[in-house]
Design an enzyme around this catalytic site. Sequence first.
Site, PDB file in Angstrom:
ATOM      1  N   TRP A 103       3.224  -1.341  -6.981  1.00 22.45           N
ATOM      2  CA  TRP A 103       2.413  -2.567  -7.109  1.00 22.45           C
ATOM      3  C   TRP A 103       1.065  -2.268  -7.749  1.00 22.45           C
ATOM      4  O   TRP A 103       0.565  -3.055  -8.559  1.00 22.45           O
ATOM      5  CB  TRP A 103       2.261  -3.273  -5.758  1.00 22.45           C
ATOM      6  CG  TRP A 103       3.587  -3.741  -5.240  1.00 22.45           C
ATOM      7  CD1 TRP A 103       4.256  -3.271  -4.141  1.00 22.45           C
ATOM      8  CD2 TRP A 103       4.448  -4.736  -5.822  1.00 22.45           C
ATOM      9  NE1 TRP A 103       5.463  -3.918  -4.010  1.00 22.45           N
ATOM     10  CE2 TRP A 103       5.605  -4.817  -5.014  1.00 22.45           C
ATOM     11  CE3 TRP A 103       4.344  -5.567  -6.947  1.00 22.45           C
ATOM     12  CZ2 TRP A 103       6.662  -5.701  -5.293  1.00 22.45           C
ATOM     13  CZ3 TRP A 103       5.397  -6.448  -7.237  1.00 22.45           C
ATOM     14  CH2 TRP A 103       6.533  -6.505  -6.407  1.00 22.45           C
ATOM     15  N   ASP A 173      -5.291  -5.545  -2.704  1.00 21.26           N
ATOM     16  CA  ASP A 173      -3.988  -6.193  -2.545  1.00 21.26           C
ATOM     17  C   ASP A 173      -3.490  -5.799  -1.159  1.00 21.26           C
ATOM     18  O   ASP A 173      -3.152  -4.647  -0.917  1.00 21.26           O
ATOM     19  CB  ASP A 173      -3.036  -5.681  -3.645  1.00 21.26           C
ATOM     20  CG  ASP A 173      -1.613  -6.212  -3.481  1.00 21.26           C
ATOM     21  OD1 ASP A 173      -1.345  -6.947  -2.504  1.00 21.26           O
ATOM     22  OD2 ASP A 173      -0.767  -5.881  -4.340  1.00 21.26           O
ATOM     23  N   LYS A 197       5.279 -11.567   3.183  1.00 24.38           N
ATOM     24  CA  LYS A 197       5.480 -10.364   3.992  1.00 24.38           C
ATOM     25  C   LYS A 197       5.013 -10.593   5.422  1.00 24.38           C
ATOM     26  O   LYS A 197       5.787 -10.485   6.344  1.00 24.38           O
ATOM     27  CB  LYS A 197       4.737  -9.168   3.382  1.00 24.38           C
ATOM     28  CG  LYS A 197       5.495  -8.364   2.338  1.00 24.38           C
ATOM     29  CD  LYS A 197       5.557  -8.916   0.988  1.00 24.38           C
ATOM     30  CE  LYS A 197       6.343  -8.129  -0.013  1.00 24.38           C
ATOM     31  NZ  LYS A 197       5.667  -7.977  -1.295  1.00 24.38           N
TER      32      LYS A 197
HETATM   33  C1  LIG Z   1       5.436  -7.896  -2.603  1.00 24.86           C
HETATM   34  C2  LIG Z   1       4.180  -7.338  -3.133  1.00 24.86           C
HETATM   35  C3  LIG Z   1       3.582  -7.839  -4.296  1.00 24.86           C
HETATM   36  C4  LIG Z   1       4.221  -8.915  -5.140  1.00 24.86           C
HETATM   37  O1  LIG Z   1       4.023 -10.141  -4.579  1.00 24.86           O
HETATM   38  P1  LIG Z   1       4.518 -11.493  -5.326  1.00 24.86           P
HETATM   39  O2  LIG Z   1       3.978 -12.524  -4.391  1.00 24.86           O
HETATM   40  O3  LIG Z   1       6.003 -11.435  -5.392  1.00 24.86           O
HETATM   41  O4  LIG Z   1       3.897 -11.542  -6.666  1.00 24.86           O
HETATM   42  C5  LIG Z   1       2.388  -7.306  -4.696  1.00 24.86           C
HETATM   43  N1  LIG Z   1       1.790  -6.328  -3.997  1.00 24.86           N
HETATM   44  C6  LIG Z   1       2.337  -5.801  -2.882  1.00 24.86           C
HETATM   45  C7  LIG Z   1       1.634  -4.713  -2.151  1.00 24.86           C
HETATM   46  C8  LIG Z   1       3.553  -6.291  -2.418  1.00 24.86           C
HETATM   47  O5  LIG Z   1       4.100  -5.782  -1.310  1.00 24.86           O
END
Ligand SMILES: *Cc1c(COP(=O)(O)O)cnc(C)c1O
Length: 362
Positions: A103, A173, A197
Amino acid sequence: MAKRIFNFNAGPSTLPLDVLKIVQNELLDYRGTGMSVMEISHRSPEFDEINESAMALTRELMGLDDKYHVMFLTGGASTQFALIPINFAADGKKGAYVDTGTWSTKAIKEANILGGAHLAGSSKDNEYRYIPKIADLDVPSDSAFLHITTNNTIKGTQWHETPEFAGVPLIADMSSDILSRQIDFGKYAMIYGGAQKNLGPSGTCLVVMHDDLLQKCKDGNPSMWDYRTHAAKKSLYNTPPSLTIYIVKLVLEWIKGQGGLAAVEKTNQSKKDIIYGLMDQYPDYFKGTAKKDSRSWMNITMRLPNEDLEKKLIADAKAAGFGGLKGHRSVGGIRVSLYNAMSLEGAQKVAAFMEEFKKVNS
Ligand SMILES: *Cc1c(COP(=O)(O)O)cnc(C)c1O
Protein backbone atom coordinates in the site's frame (compact mmCIF):
# COMPACT_ATOMS: atom_id res chain seq x y z
CA MET A 1 -31.22 -17.88 13.11
CA ALA A 2 -28.57 -17.25 10.46
CA LYS A 3 -25.42 -19.35 10.67
CA ARG A 4 -22.40 -17.05 11.15
CA ILE A 5 -18.80 -18.17 10.75
CA PHE A 6 -15.63 -16.80 12.36
CA ASN A 7 -14.66 -14.44 9.56
CA PHE A 8 -10.94 -13.64 9.33
CA ASN A 9 -11.21 -11.78 6.02
CA ALA A 10 -8.69 -8.95 5.58
CA GLY A 11 -11.19 -6.53 4.06
CA PRO A 12 -14.07 -6.16 3.63
CA SER A 13 -14.15 -7.92 6.94
CA THR A 14 -16.25 -9.01 9.86
CA LEU A 15 -18.58 -6.50 11.52
CA PRO A 16 -19.88 -6.59 15.10
CA LEU A 17 -22.98 -8.79 15.24
CA ASP A 18 -24.70 -6.21 17.47
CA VAL A 19 -24.25 -3.62 14.72
CA LEU A 20 -25.62 -5.92 12.02
CA LYS A 21 -28.68 -6.57 14.18
CA ILE A 22 -29.36 -2.86 14.58
CA VAL A 23 -29.04 -2.41 10.81
CA GLN A 24 -31.44 -5.30 10.30
CA ASN A 25 -33.94 -3.87 12.78
CA GLU A 26 -33.84 -0.39 11.31
CA LEU A 27 -33.66 -1.41 7.67
CA LEU A 28 -37.30 -1.08 6.65
CA ASP A 29 -38.25 1.81 8.90
CA TYR A 30 -35.47 4.05 10.16
CA ARG A 31 -36.72 5.54 13.42
CA GLY A 32 -40.29 6.17 12.32
CA THR A 33 -39.49 7.67 8.92
CA GLY A 34 -41.10 4.73 7.11
CA MET A 35 -37.95 4.52 4.98
CA SER A 36 -34.52 2.95 5.20
CA VAL A 37 -31.41 5.13 5.59
CA MET A 38 -30.70 4.27 1.93
CA GLU A 39 -33.92 5.99 0.91
CA ILE A 40 -33.77 9.24 2.89
CA SER A 41 -32.27 12.50 1.72
CA HIS A 42 -28.70 13.19 2.71
CA ARG A 43 -30.01 16.68 3.54
CA SER A 44 -32.70 15.40 5.92
CA PRO A 45 -32.52 16.01 9.69
CA GLU A 46 -32.25 12.24 10.19
CA PHE A 47 -29.15 11.93 8.05
CA ASP A 48 -27.72 15.12 9.47
CA GLU A 49 -27.88 13.57 12.93
CA ILE A 50 -26.10 10.43 11.67
CA ASN A 51 -23.35 12.45 9.98
CA GLU A 52 -22.83 14.80 12.96
CA SER A 53 -22.71 11.87 15.40
CA ALA A 54 -20.22 10.00 13.24
CA MET A 55 -17.94 13.05 13.12
CA ALA A 56 -18.27 13.73 16.86
CA LEU A 57 -17.67 10.09 17.83
CA THR A 58 -14.57 9.93 15.64
CA ARG A 59 -13.10 12.95 17.44
CA GLU A 60 -14.17 11.64 20.84
CA LEU A 61 -12.65 8.18 20.37
CA MET A 62 -9.42 9.68 19.00
CA GLY A 63 -9.26 12.32 21.75
CA LEU A 64 -9.14 15.15 19.22
CA ASP A 65 -10.62 18.63 19.41
CA ASP A 66 -12.51 20.52 16.71
CA LYS A 67 -9.27 21.76 15.14
CA TYR A 68 -9.57 18.42 13.36
CA HIS A 69 -11.98 18.05 10.45
CA VAL A 70 -13.66 14.69 9.94
CA MET A 71 -14.63 13.74 6.39
CA PHE A 72 -16.27 10.71 4.82
CA LEU A 73 -15.03 10.58 1.25
CA THR A 74 -15.45 8.20 -1.66
CA GLY A 75 -12.86 6.50 -3.83
CA GLY A 76 -11.31 4.60 -0.93
CA ALA A 77 -7.91 5.01 0.62
CA SER A 78 -6.50 4.59 -2.89
CA THR A 79 -7.92 7.97 -3.96
CA GLN A 80 -6.14 9.64 -1.02
CA PHE A 81 -2.86 8.33 -2.45
CA ALA A 82 -3.44 10.85 -5.28
CA LEU A 83 -5.32 13.60 -3.41
CA ILE A 84 -2.51 14.01 -0.86
CA PRO A 85 0.15 15.05 -3.42
CA ILE A 86 -2.50 16.93 -5.45
CA ASN A 87 -3.29 19.10 -2.42
CA PHE A 88 0.00 19.30 -0.53
CA ALA A 89 2.93 18.76 -2.87
CA ALA A 90 2.99 22.37 -4.00
CA ASP A 91 5.77 24.69 -5.19
CA GLY A 92 8.17 21.84 -5.92
CA LYS A 93 7.92 20.60 -2.32
CA LYS A 94 7.71 16.82 -2.22
CA GLY A 95 6.27 14.51 0.37
CA ALA A 96 8.62 12.07 2.13
CA TYR A 97 7.41 8.46 2.11
CA VAL A 98 8.34 5.34 4.02
CA ASP A 99 7.88 2.26 1.85
CA THR A 100 6.71 -0.63 4.03
CA GLY A 101 4.97 -2.71 1.38
CA THR A 102 2.18 -2.91 -1.16
CA TRP A 103 0.00 0.00 0.00
CA SER A 104 2.90 2.38 0.68
CA THR A 105 4.33 1.45 -2.69
CA LYS A 106 1.02 2.39 -4.32
CA ALA A 107 0.94 5.73 -2.47
CA ILE A 108 4.48 6.45 -3.74
CA LYS A 109 3.47 5.49 -7.28
CA GLU A 110 0.73 8.15 -7.27
CA ALA A 111 3.07 10.77 -5.78
CA ASN A 112 5.55 10.05 -8.54
CA ILE A 113 2.86 10.74 -11.13
CA LEU A 114 2.08 14.03 -9.35
CA GLY A 115 5.39 15.77 -8.80
CA GLY A 116 7.53 13.17 -7.10
CA ALA A 117 8.17 11.45 -3.80
CA HIS A 118 11.21 11.49 -1.55
CA LEU A 119 11.99 8.02 -0.21
CA ALA A 120 12.53 8.49 3.53
CA GLY A 121 13.01 4.80 4.26
CA SER A 122 12.14 1.35 3.01
CA SER A 123 12.11 -2.27 4.11
CA LYS A 124 12.08 -3.58 0.56
CA ASP A 125 15.58 -5.02 1.08
CA ASN A 126 14.07 -7.77 3.24
CA GLU A 127 10.71 -8.38 1.57
CA TYR A 128 9.06 -5.77 3.83
CA ARG A 129 9.36 -7.99 6.91
CA TYR A 130 10.10 -5.05 9.20
CA ILE A 131 9.38 -1.40 9.93
CA PRO A 132 12.46 0.80 9.43
CA LYS A 133 13.94 2.38 12.57
CA ILE A 134 12.80 5.97 13.05
CA ALA A 135 16.42 7.05 13.65
CA ASP A 136 17.33 5.71 10.20
CA LEU A 137 14.68 7.71 8.32
CA ASP A 138 15.81 10.46 5.97
CA VAL A 139 13.19 13.20 6.17
CA PRO A 140 14.32 16.55 4.70
CA SER A 141 13.12 19.39 6.93
CA ASP A 142 11.41 21.09 3.99
CA SER A 143 9.30 18.01 3.09
CA ALA A 144 5.67 18.84 2.35
CA PHE A 145 4.73 15.97 4.69
CA LEU A 146 5.87 12.56 5.91
CA HIS A 147 3.64 9.67 4.85
CA ILE A 148 3.55 6.31 6.62
CA THR A 149 1.31 3.24 6.50
CA THR A 150 0.74 2.39 10.16
CA ASN A 151 -0.32 -1.21 9.52
CA ASN A 152 0.73 -3.22 6.51
CA THR A 153 -2.29 -5.40 5.87
CA ILE A 154 -0.55 -7.66 3.36
CA LYS A 155 2.94 -7.98 4.89
CA GLY A 156 1.72 -8.26 8.50
CA THR A 157 3.84 -5.46 9.98
CA GLN A 158 2.86 -2.43 12.06
CA TRP A 159 4.49 0.73 13.37
CA HIS A 160 4.73 0.62 17.16
CA GLU A 161 6.15 4.13 17.53
CA THR A 162 5.14 7.39 15.91
CA PRO A 163 7.83 9.16 13.86
CA GLU A 164 7.99 12.87 14.61
CA PHE A 165 9.98 15.37 12.59
CA ALA A 166 9.64 19.00 13.65
CA GLY A 167 7.88 21.12 11.06
CA VAL A 168 6.92 18.18 8.83
CA PRO A 169 3.21 17.27 9.00
CA LEU A 170 2.67 13.55 9.58
CA ILE A 171 0.15 11.78 7.33
CA ALA A 172 -0.84 8.18 7.98
CA ASP A 173 -2.74 5.56 6.04
CA MET A 174 -4.39 3.76 8.97
CA SER A 175 -6.79 1.71 6.85
CA SER A 176 -6.18 -1.53 8.68
CA ASP A 177 -5.49 -0.48 12.28
CA ILE A 178 -7.55 2.65 12.76
CA LEU A 179 -9.16 2.80 16.22
CA SER A 180 -7.64 -0.55 17.23
CA ARG A 181 -5.44 0.79 20.04
CA GLN A 182 -4.65 3.90 22.04
CA ILE A 183 -2.21 6.15 20.26
CA ASP A 184 -1.66 9.89 20.35
CA PHE A 185 -3.72 10.82 17.30
CA GLY A 186 -2.83 14.46 17.99
CA LYS A 187 0.66 13.81 16.59
CA TYR A 188 -0.85 13.33 13.14
CA ALA A 189 -1.81 16.10 10.75
CA MET A 190 -3.89 13.69 8.67
CA ILE A 191 -5.20 10.21 9.29
CA TYR A 192 -7.11 8.27 6.67
CA GLY A 193 -8.50 4.81 6.25
CA GLY A 194 -10.87 2.85 4.05
CA ALA A 195 -13.81 1.87 6.26
CA GLN A 196 -13.94 -1.77 5.17
CA LYS A 197 -11.27 -3.08 7.55
CA ASN A 198 -11.95 -1.78 11.00
CA LEU A 199 -14.79 0.72 10.69
CA GLY A 200 -17.68 -0.63 8.67
CA PRO A 201 -18.58 -1.73 5.16
CA SER A 202 -16.73 -0.54 2.07
CA GLY A 203 -17.83 2.69 0.43
CA THR A 204 -16.18 5.45 2.38
CA CYS A 205 -12.73 6.56 3.40
CA LEU A 206 -12.52 8.32 6.74
CA VAL A 207 -10.24 11.36 6.57
CA VAL A 208 -9.30 13.24 9.74
CA MET A 209 -7.30 16.39 9.11
CA HIS A 210 -5.92 19.14 11.32
CA ASP A 211 -6.99 22.62 10.25
CA ASP A 212 -3.34 23.74 9.89
CA LEU A 213 -2.82 21.15 7.17
CA LEU A 214 -6.19 21.88 5.56
CA GLN A 215 -5.15 25.52 5.17
CA LYS A 216 -2.18 24.35 3.10
CA CYS A 217 -4.35 22.88 0.33
CA LYS A 218 -3.16 24.16 -3.02
CA ASP A 219 -5.50 26.41 -5.01
CA GLY A 220 -6.69 25.62 -8.51
CA ASN A 221 -7.80 22.01 -8.15
CA PRO A 222 -11.24 20.73 -9.17
CA SER A 223 -13.70 21.06 -6.28
CA MET A 224 -14.05 17.33 -5.63
CA TRP A 225 -10.26 17.00 -5.33
CA ASP A 226 -9.86 19.85 -2.86
CA TYR A 227 -10.11 18.74 0.79
CA ARG A 228 -11.41 22.21 1.71
CA THR A 229 -14.61 21.54 -0.24
CA HIS A 230 -15.39 18.43 1.80
CA ALA A 231 -14.34 19.90 5.14
CA ALA A 232 -16.47 23.02 4.63
CA LYS A 233 -19.52 21.02 3.53
CA LYS A 234 -19.09 18.26 6.14
CA SER A 235 -18.81 15.63 3.38
CA LEU A 236 -22.12 16.79 1.89
CA TYR A 237 -20.85 18.70 -1.15
CA ASN A 238 -22.18 15.83 -3.22
CA THR A 239 -24.23 12.78 -2.24
CA PRO A 240 -22.18 10.83 0.30
CA PRO A 241 -22.28 7.02 0.77
CA SER A 242 -25.04 7.47 3.33
CA LEU A 243 -25.68 3.82 4.21
CA THR A 244 -21.97 3.25 4.85
CA ILE A 245 -21.68 6.37 7.02
CA TYR A 246 -24.68 5.20 9.03
CA ILE A 247 -23.07 1.80 9.66
CA VAL A 248 -19.72 3.44 10.51
CA LYS A 249 -21.59 5.53 13.08
CA LEU A 250 -23.04 2.36 14.60
CA VAL A 251 -19.56 0.77 14.72
CA LEU A 252 -18.18 3.88 16.46
CA GLU A 253 -21.01 3.65 19.02
CA TRP A 254 -20.17 -0.02 19.45
CA ILE A 255 -16.49 0.82 20.13
CA LYS A 256 -17.57 3.41 22.69
CA GLY A 257 -19.92 0.87 24.27
CA GLN A 258 -17.03 -1.62 24.61
CA GLY A 259 -15.25 0.96 26.78
CA GLY A 260 -13.52 2.93 24.04
CA LEU A 261 -10.00 2.40 22.75
CA ALA A 262 -8.59 1.31 26.13
CA ALA A 263 -10.94 -1.67 26.21
CA VAL A 264 -10.61 -2.44 22.51
CA GLU A 265 -6.81 -2.37 22.80
CA LYS A 266 -6.86 -4.80 25.72
CA THR A 267 -8.94 -7.32 23.77
CA ASN A 268 -6.84 -6.86 20.63
CA GLN A 269 -3.68 -7.44 22.66
CA SER A 270 -5.06 -10.69 24.08
CA LYS A 271 -6.13 -11.84 20.62
CA LYS A 272 -2.75 -11.30 18.99
CA ASP A 273 -0.93 -12.80 21.99
CA ILE A 274 -2.90 -16.03 21.50
CA ILE A 275 -1.95 -16.38 17.83
CA TYR A 276 1.68 -15.24 18.15
CA GLY A 277 1.97 -17.42 21.26
CA LEU A 278 1.04 -20.45 19.18
CA MET A 279 3.50 -19.45 16.44
CA ASP A 280 6.32 -18.98 18.97
CA GLN A 281 5.56 -22.40 20.43
CA TYR A 282 5.89 -24.05 17.00
CA PRO A 283 8.16 -21.69 15.03
CA ASP A 284 9.17 -24.37 12.52
CA TYR A 285 5.56 -25.09 11.63
CA PHE A 286 3.82 -21.69 11.87
CA LYS A 287 6.62 -19.55 10.42
CA GLY A 288 5.88 -15.87 11.00
CA THR A 289 6.89 -13.68 8.06
CA ALA A 290 7.25 -10.42 10.04
CA LYS A 291 10.21 -9.60 12.30
CA LYS A 292 9.15 -9.85 15.93
CA ASP A 293 9.55 -6.15 16.76
CA SER A 294 7.43 -5.19 13.74
CA ARG A 295 4.60 -7.68 14.17
CA SER A 296 1.10 -6.48 13.39
CA TRP A 297 -1.68 -6.88 15.92
CA MET A 298 -4.25 -6.81 13.15
CA ASN A 299 -2.95 -9.06 10.35
CA ILE A 300 -0.83 -12.02 11.36
CA THR A 301 1.03 -13.54 8.43
CA MET A 302 2.76 -16.90 8.35
CA ARG A 303 3.92 -19.73 6.12
CA LEU A 304 3.51 -23.45 6.84
CA PRO A 305 6.25 -26.00 5.95
CA ASN A 306 4.82 -26.36 2.43
CA GLU A 307 2.08 -25.04 0.18
CA ASP A 308 0.04 -28.25 0.27
CA LEU A 309 -0.28 -27.89 4.04
CA GLU A 310 -1.33 -24.27 3.61
CA LYS A 311 -4.04 -25.29 1.15
CA LYS A 312 -5.21 -28.05 3.46
CA LEU A 313 -5.30 -25.76 6.48
CA ILE A 314 -7.41 -23.21 4.59
CA ALA A 315 -9.82 -25.91 3.38
CA ASP A 316 -10.07 -27.67 6.76
CA ALA A 317 -10.55 -24.33 8.50
CA LYS A 318 -13.37 -23.43 6.16
CA ALA A 319 -15.10 -26.73 6.87
CA ALA A 320 -14.72 -26.05 10.60
CA GLY A 321 -16.29 -22.57 10.36
CA PHE A 322 -13.20 -20.34 10.08
CA GLY A 323 -13.15 -18.24 6.89
CA GLY A 324 -10.72 -15.86 5.24
CA LEU A 325 -7.41 -17.35 6.40
CA LYS A 326 -5.75 -17.34 2.98
CA GLY A 327 -2.80 -14.95 2.70
CA HIS A 328 -2.92 -12.18 0.10
CA ARG A 329 -2.37 -13.55 -3.41
CA SER A 330 0.89 -11.59 -3.71
CA VAL A 331 2.52 -13.30 -0.71
CA GLY A 332 0.63 -16.57 -0.20
CA GLY A 333 0.61 -18.42 3.11
CA ILE A 334 -1.85 -17.88 5.93
CA ARG A 335 -3.14 -14.58 7.28
CA VAL A 336 -5.18 -14.25 10.46
CA SER A 337 -6.87 -10.86 10.51
CA LEU A 338 -7.93 -9.81 13.99
CA TYR A 339 -9.83 -6.56 13.53
CA ASN A 340 -11.85 -5.05 16.38
CA ALA A 341 -15.00 -6.98 15.50
CA MET A 342 -13.27 -10.38 15.81
CA SER A 343 -14.03 -11.71 19.26
CA LEU A 344 -11.54 -13.11 21.76
CA GLU A 345 -13.47 -16.37 21.40
CA GLY A 346 -12.75 -16.35 17.65
CA ALA A 347 -9.00 -15.98 18.27
CA GLN A 348 -9.03 -18.73 20.91
CA LYS A 349 -10.99 -21.11 18.72
CA VAL A 350 -8.90 -20.60 15.60
CA ALA A 351 -5.71 -21.08 17.65
CA ALA A 352 -7.06 -24.35 19.04
CA PHE A 353 -8.00 -25.42 15.53
CA MET A 354 -4.50 -24.60 14.24
CA GLU A 355 -2.80 -26.49 17.04
CA GLU A 356 -4.92 -29.54 16.38
CA PHE A 357 -4.22 -29.23 12.65
CA LYS A 358 -0.50 -29.31 13.38
CA LYS A 359 -0.87 -32.45 15.52
CA VAL A 360 -2.72 -34.29 12.79
CA ASN A 361 -0.63 -32.96 9.85
CA SER A 362 2.98 -33.04 11.05
C1 LIG B 1 -7.07 -1.97 2.01
C2 LIG B 1 -6.03 -0.92 2.11
C3 LIG B 1 -5.97 0.15 1.21
C4 LIG B 1 -6.88 0.26 0.02
O1 LIG B 1 -8.10 0.74 0.40
P1 LIG B 1 -9.26 1.05 -0.69
O2 LIG B 1 -10.31 1.63 0.20
O3 LIG B 1 -9.63 -0.24 -1.32
O4 LIG B 1 -8.72 2.03 -1.67
C5 LIG B 1 -5.01 1.10 1.41
N1 LIG B 1 -4.15 1.03 2.44
C6 LIG B 1 -4.16 0.01 3.32
C7 LIG B 1 -3.18 -0.02 4.44
C8 LIG B 1 -5.11 -1.00 3.18
O5 LIG B 1 -5.13 -2.01 4.05
